[in-house]
Design an enzyme around this catalytic site. Structure first.
Site, PDB file in Angstrom:
ATOM      1  N   HIS A 199       1.031  -4.965  14.435  1.00  0.00           N
ATOM      2  CA  HIS A 199       0.435  -4.789  15.766  1.00  0.00           C
ATOM      3  C   HIS A 199       1.410  -4.017  16.663  1.00  0.00           C
ATOM      4  O   HIS A 199       1.182  -3.922  17.869  1.00  0.00           O
ATOM      5  CB  HIS A 199       0.197  -6.143  16.432  1.00  0.00           C
ATOM      6  N   LYS A 212      -6.862  -8.184  17.589  1.00  0.00           N
ATOM      7  CA  LYS A 212      -8.289  -8.458  17.755  1.00  0.00           C
ATOM      8  C   LYS A 212      -9.185  -7.224  17.691  1.00  0.00           C
ATOM      9  O   LYS A 212     -10.297  -7.216  18.210  1.00  0.00           O
ATOM     10  CB  LYS A 212      -8.563  -9.233  19.064  1.00  0.00           C
ATOM     11  N   TYR A 271     -13.450   0.256  15.214  1.00  0.00           N
ATOM     12  CA  TYR A 271     -14.208  -0.926  14.769  1.00  0.00           C
ATOM     13  C   TYR A 271     -15.693  -0.593  14.821  1.00  0.00           C
ATOM     14  O   TYR A 271     -16.464  -0.960  13.930  1.00  0.00           O
ATOM     15  CB  TYR A 271     -13.873  -2.083  15.716  1.00  0.00           C
ATOM     16  N   SER A 301     -12.442 -11.249  22.271  1.00  0.00           N
ATOM     17  CA  SER A 301     -11.985 -11.794  20.992  1.00  0.00           C
ATOM     18  C   SER A 301     -10.597 -12.422  21.153  1.00  0.00           C
ATOM     19  O   SER A 301     -10.317 -13.521  20.645  1.00  0.00           O
ATOM     20  CB  SER A 301     -11.950 -10.663  19.955  1.00  0.00           C
TER      21      SER A 301
END
Ligand code: A3P
Length: 286
Positions: free
Chosen positions: A100, A45, A185, A130
């Site tokens: 991940h 996420k 991000y 998220s």
């Protein structure tokens, strides 16, 4: 689908429906990274699919044909899943791979490989929100319960892929290596074009200005939201309940402010400060 179950592998939770201990051991000990591999490493996420899309577009010099016609999981297989690993082994190089995995479970072959690693991190409060929403729609993830319940699990690393804090701290040990690139991000959101240029530079890819424009345009939230090859709408119903959520949810920074109470946010800050106190880096969310 039967009740969702996780198993613990070396202290980390994995969903039994998509990962096996055998695959995880194979990935860690036997899977050979190639010098021209590019690996997209992300805690869940935090922008995994976004970075994968950016890398695919850079790979094709901004031409969107590939991202519009081939599903994201076929373009960039997830190496810790059984089907992803099968696909990775047949993938003609140069490969684009996703994972991940925390650093301690990553292929040991990285020690002797020039494979390039791109690590994307995100404000953990936004990751929490998220993850909370995504968990409701993914049939291989447990129902998150209330925000309060999920917050405790998240802070204690009792979620798939383990603790956010351990993940980021572990991967930051690589930060001075020439084949490692760190981005957030928040930087992608703030300056996607500049971020794409930096990624191209790291990858040794020379794209002209129009090609970069095309990467930026086709990796935008709205383009990805409408692209069925990238928005997970093609995931089978056995894996995703499409009535309960979408991958492309809001795509903003700071959504945690509409979800966490002041007390929850302060509790998060205390745990964050305690767990990150030995990290000598500053992040956009600090
Ligand atoms: P939200 O749930 O906050 O909207 P991952 O790919 O690691 O599962 O991360 C999913 C998160 O990245 C979601 O966040 C999703 O909206 C966001 N995302 C995906 N593509 C994006 C894009 N092109 N621009 C901005 N955010 C994006």
């Amino acid at each position: 689908m039967s009740e969702v179950t996780y198993f613990t592998h070396k202290g980390i939770l994995f969903p039994i429906n998509i990962c096996t201990r055998e695959t995880l051991l194979y990935v860690e000990n036997e899977f050979q990274l190639l010098d021209d591999d590019v690996v997209n490493v992300v805690y869940p996420k935090s922008g995994t699919n976004w970075m994968a899309e950016i890398l695919c577009l850079i790979h094709h010099k901004g031409d969107p044909t590939w991202v519009q016609n081939v599903s994201l999981w076929d373009r960039t297989p997830w190496i810790e899943t059984g089907t992803g690993m099968e696909h990775a082994l047949k993938y003609p190089p140069p490969r684009l791979l996703n994972t991940h995995l925390p650093i301690q479970l990553f292929p040991k072959s990285i020690l002797h490989s020039k494979a390039k690693i791109i690590y994307t991190a995100r404000n953990p409060k936004d990751v929490l929100v998220s993850f909370y929403h995504f968990s409701k729609s993914q049939r291989y993830l447990k129902d998150p319960g209330t925000v309060e319940e999920f917050l405790e699990k998240f802070l204690n690393g009792k979620v798939t892929s383990g603790s956010w804090f351990d993940h980021v701290k572990g991967w930051m040990e690589m930060k001075d290596r020439a084949n490692f690139f760190f981005i957030t991000y928040e930087e992608l959101k703030q300056d996607l074009r500049g971020s794409v240029e930096r990624i191209c530079h790291f990858l040794g890819k020379e794209l002209n200005s129009q090609q970069i424009d095309s990467v930026v345009e086709n990796a935008s939230f709205h383009k990805m939201k409408d692209n069925k090859m990238s928005n997970l709408s093609l995931l089978p119903d056995t894996l995703m309940d499409h009535t309960k959520g979408k991958l492309m949810r809001k795509g903003i920074c700071g959504d945690w402010k509409t979800h966490l109470t002041v007390a929850q946010s302060e509790h998060f800050d205390r745990v964050y400060q305690e767990k990150m106190r030995d990290v000598k880096m500053t992040f956009p969310w600090d």
